[in-house]
Design a protein around this motif. Structure first.
Motif, PDB file in Angstrom:
ATOM      1  N   ILE A 192      37.981  28.021  40.156  1.00 20.88           N
ATOM      2  CA  ILE A 192      36.849  27.169  39.834  1.00 20.88           C
ATOM      3  C   ILE A 192      37.131  26.536  38.477  1.00 20.88           C
ATOM      4  O   ILE A 192      37.564  27.199  37.540  1.00 20.88           O
ATOM      5  CB  ILE A 192      35.520  27.959  39.808  1.00 20.88           C
ATOM      6  N   TRP A 252      34.082  26.782  44.117  1.00 22.83           N
ATOM      7  CA  TRP A 252      35.429  27.356  44.186  1.00 22.83           C
ATOM      8  C   TRP A 252      36.285  26.565  45.164  1.00 22.83           C
ATOM      9  O   TRP A 252      35.785  25.975  46.119  1.00 22.83           O
ATOM     10  CB  TRP A 252      35.358  28.820  44.612  1.00 22.83           C
ATOM     11  N   GLY A 296      34.808  30.643  48.796  1.00 24.25           N
ATOM     12  CA  GLY A 296      35.895  30.854  47.846  1.00 24.25           C
ATOM     13  C   GLY A 296      37.266  30.705  48.447  1.00 24.25           C
ATOM     14  O   GLY A 296      38.249  30.996  47.796  1.00 24.25           O
ATOM     15  N   VAL A 332      34.907  36.678  44.377  1.00 23.87           N
ATOM     16  CA  VAL A 332      34.323  35.369  44.077  1.00 23.87           C
ATOM     17  C   VAL A 332      32.804  35.428  44.170  1.00 23.87           C
ATOM     18  O   VAL A 332      32.089  34.929  43.289  1.00 23.87           O
ATOM     19  CB  VAL A 332      34.890  34.298  45.032  1.00 23.87           C
TER      20      VAL A 332
END
Length: 278
Positions: free
Chosen positions: A182, A172, A55, A159
């Motif tokens: 995302i 992501w 992420g 995330v």
């Protein structure tokens, strides 16, 4: 190391002791420009790149093809989801008051459990604020600000947690300062940190495109109306003269004002151009 030297025949031998300045002289061939060599001439191995945490710190490689209709219910969204009607939101939180719907069909409301004693704070444990945008009385944007005590306290943790809860792929990408985003088929999500707590934003991209199209159409209508006003002929029925373009007069009283679309139409009605328009 000792060496014997004679200066003249019969003279004493002079012994000189030569002590090398360096005990060992090593000549090391250099690679071109000396690149990548250590102090003993051995090419140093490059360390492997560090993997980026999930992420953050990498670009999006995996694509997300999920649609809004495919997202499951998530306990972390506290009963809210994109597409729910204003009546459904009101049933969830009867105390909310939405703003008036503007000419684009947009309205907004905010829920603050900590500042509204009428709201059951226990039902929104860990939430600081909830902001909802509506398009045509349906939720098009959902923004939740969480307390610092919420179970996911960093962007990577949030995330990972929301991806599992909503069954999101590992798609992501970095977003703004230390945030993550995302983008899927018809929606996008962002995660960032605000005031020590996670901030989660879920946006209906189709609704955003609709709003942008309506705004563009409205701007075009305004431009067309302005152009039409500039070409409008203002006549004074008392003096029987008309004004057009740059010479239009603002001194014509409202009671005496007559509007024509063209000069020909005004002249056919018996009006003559004002002196400053000739």
């Amino acid at each position: 190391m000792r060496f014997s030297f004679s200066t003249l025949p019969g003279s004493k031998s002079l012994l000189l002791t030569v002590v090398p300045l360096l005990s060992l002289l090593v000549c090391v061939p250099l690679s071109p420009l000396g690149e990548g060599l250590g102090e003993r001439g051995v090419r140093a191995a490059k360390p492997p790149p560090r993997p980026s945490p999930k992420g953050g710190g990498r670009t999006q490689t995996t694509q997300c093809s999920l649609k809004l209709s495919e997202l499951p219910v998530s306990a972390e969204l506290f009963g809210f989801h994109l597409g729910m009607t204003a009546e459904q939101v009101k049933a969830r939180v009867p105390q909310i008051v939405s703003s008036q719907t503007d000419d684009l069909g947009v309205s907004k409301t905010t829920i603050n459990p900590d500042f509204d004693a009428r709201i059951d704070k226990a039902a929104f444990a860990g939430v600081r604020t909830i902001s909802l945008d509506f398009l045509d009385y349906r939720v098009s944007s959902l923004w939740l600000g969480y307390e610092s005590s919420f179970k996911w306290q960093t962007v990577p943790d949030f995330v990972a947690g929301i991806s599992q809860s909503l069954r999101l792929p590992d798609a992501w990408e970095p977003w703004k300062s230390r945030g993550s985003r995302i983008r899927c088929a018809d929606f996008q999500m962002t995660v960032s940190m605000i005031a020590g707590g996670a901030s989660f934003h879920l946006i209906d991209e189709t609704a955003e495109q609709t709003i942008a199209a309506r705004r563009e159409a409205k701007d075009q209508e305004a431009i067309a109306a302005e152009a039409e006003d500039e070409n409008e002929i203002i006549a004074d029925k008392q003096s029987k003269v008309y004004y057009s373009g740059a010479c239009r007069s603002a001194t014509v009283k409202e009671a005496n004002r007559v509007l024509f679309k063209t000069k020909e139409e005004a002249e056919k009605a018996g009006y003559k151009p004002a002196k400053n328009c000739q």
